[in-house]
Design an enzyme around this catalytic site. Structure first.
Site, mmCIF file in Angstrom:
data_model
loop_
_atom_site.group_PDB
_atom_site.id
_atom_site.type_symbol
_atom_site.label_atom_id
_atom_site.label_comp_id
_atom_site.label_asym_id
_atom_site.label_seq_id
_atom_site.Cartn_x
_atom_site.Cartn_y
_atom_site.Cartn_z
ATOM 1 N N PRO A 141 -3.872 5.088 0.763
ATOM 2 C CA PRO A 141 -4.672 4.619 1.888
ATOM 3 C C PRO A 141 -4.826 3.097 1.950
ATOM 4 O O PRO A 141 -5.306 2.470 1.016
ATOM 5 C CB PRO A 141 -6.029 5.288 1.649
ATOM 6 C CG PRO A 141 -5.731 6.456 0.774
ATOM 7 C CD PRO A 141 -4.588 6.023 -0.078
ATOM 8 N N GLU A 142 -4.388 2.533 3.065
ATOM 9 C CA GLU A 142 -4.665 1.133 3.385
ATOM 10 C C GLU A 142 -5.603 1.137 4.589
ATOM 11 O O GLU A 142 -6.222 2.161 4.872
ATOM 12 C CB GLU A 142 -3.346 0.386 3.686
ATOM 13 C CG GLU A 142 -2.364 0.457 2.522
ATOM 14 C CD GLU A 142 -1.044 -0.247 2.800
ATOM 15 O OE1 GLU A 142 -1.016 -1.169 3.645
ATOM 16 O OE2 GLU A 142 -0.035 0.122 2.186
#
Length: 268
Positions: free
Chosen positions: A2-3
């Site tokens: 996750p960014e």
DNA sequence: AATCGTTCCTGATAGC
DNA sequence: TGCTATCAGGAACGAT
């Protein structure tokens, strides 16, 4: 992994599901994901408190409580939220959960446990986020601002834009994507990037993050949501033809030891 | 002040 | 088949 777009998606989804609910219990199965609190303290601070908002800052999902207390979750690679009716949907990777007043449980699930679940007071939270770089989807993120940032560093441009203390939310995937869109070689020293190129890079970062949020992020390896993986131009495309010039995309680990994908012909 | 190396963790995969 | 070794990766931390 996750960014910004993936954490934005997680936070928006969680907000819709738990806003307004009051915590009636806290259970911690894997205390090593906790930061800033023991299980006992987490329970003391959160039980009886109402969730007023879930939002995102950088790659953190932030849960605001009516007391002013905040929890910042860093999913890192394998962290995620699971909301379920007691009993079903949880597994051995659920590290802790908040029992809610409607009978559901909000779990923080994390296979590798490199992610963190951190309790803050308002003052502590402010001190923490004040050290982070600006949000790329907010107004202050201009080409001129990025140019000035790049001018001050001799580091390769890719790790610089991934440095959360300079610019928030950009990680390995979107750094590779934005540099491909801006036609900039990821290994170039940041200070060699021209004003014109900085403007292109700024636009590329904004567009790639925005388009990914619309598709609920990139599904690759750990993160299992979102359709942006089909839209990737560089990341995870080693050996495949560049969509601009047909040259094979190259994978290198020569920059900071991280996987970097780029087109050796049109990224200069 | 800026930068670099180390550390955390476990599922997936490669190699024998 | 079943074992072991290797790899992935964000960011805090200590060292330079």
């Amino acid at each position: 992994m996750p960014e910004l777009p993936e954490v934005e998606t997680m936070a928006r989804d969680l907000h819709k599901r738990v806003r307004g609910r009051t915590v009636v219990g806290v259970t911690v199965h894997k205390p090593d994901v906790l930061r800033g609190a023991t299980p006992r303290k987490l329970q003391r601070v959160l039980v009886g408190r109402r969730i007023v908002r879930v939002w995102r800052r950088a790659k953190l999902a932030v849960i605001d409580f009516d007391s002013g207390a905040r929890v910042a979750v860093q999913p890192r690679f394998t962290g995620s939220f699971v909301v379920e009716r007691s009993g079903r949907g949880a597994d051995q990777y659920c590290t802790l959960h908040l029992a809610l007043d409607d009978g559901r449980r909000l779990h923080y699930r994390d296979v590798r446990r490199l992610g963190t679940f951190q309790l803050f007071t308002p003052k502590e939270f402010e001190a923490y986020v004040s050290k982070l770089g600006p949000e790329p989807l907010e107004a202050g993120f201009t080409g001129d601002w990025l140019y000035e940032l790049l001018q001050r560093s001799i580091r390769p441009v890719k790790p610089l834009i991934m440095d959360q203390h300079r610019l928030a939310g950009v990680g390995n995937i979107y750094a590779s994507e934005a540099l491909w869109r801006a036609k900039i070689d990821p290994s170039r020293s940041a200070r060699t990037v021209s004003r014109k190129e900085a403007e292109l890079l700024r636009d590329a970062i904004v567009s790639v993050l925005g388009e990914s949020i619309e598709l609920r992020g990139t599904t690759i390896r750990d993160y299992a949501e979102g359709a942006f993986a089909d839209k990737l131009d560089a990341y995870n495309r080693a050996g495949e033809p560049c969509r601009r010039c047909g040259t094979r995309i190259v994978l290198t680990h020569a920059i900071d030891g991280r996987a970097t994908y780029f087109c050796p012909r049109c990224q200069r």
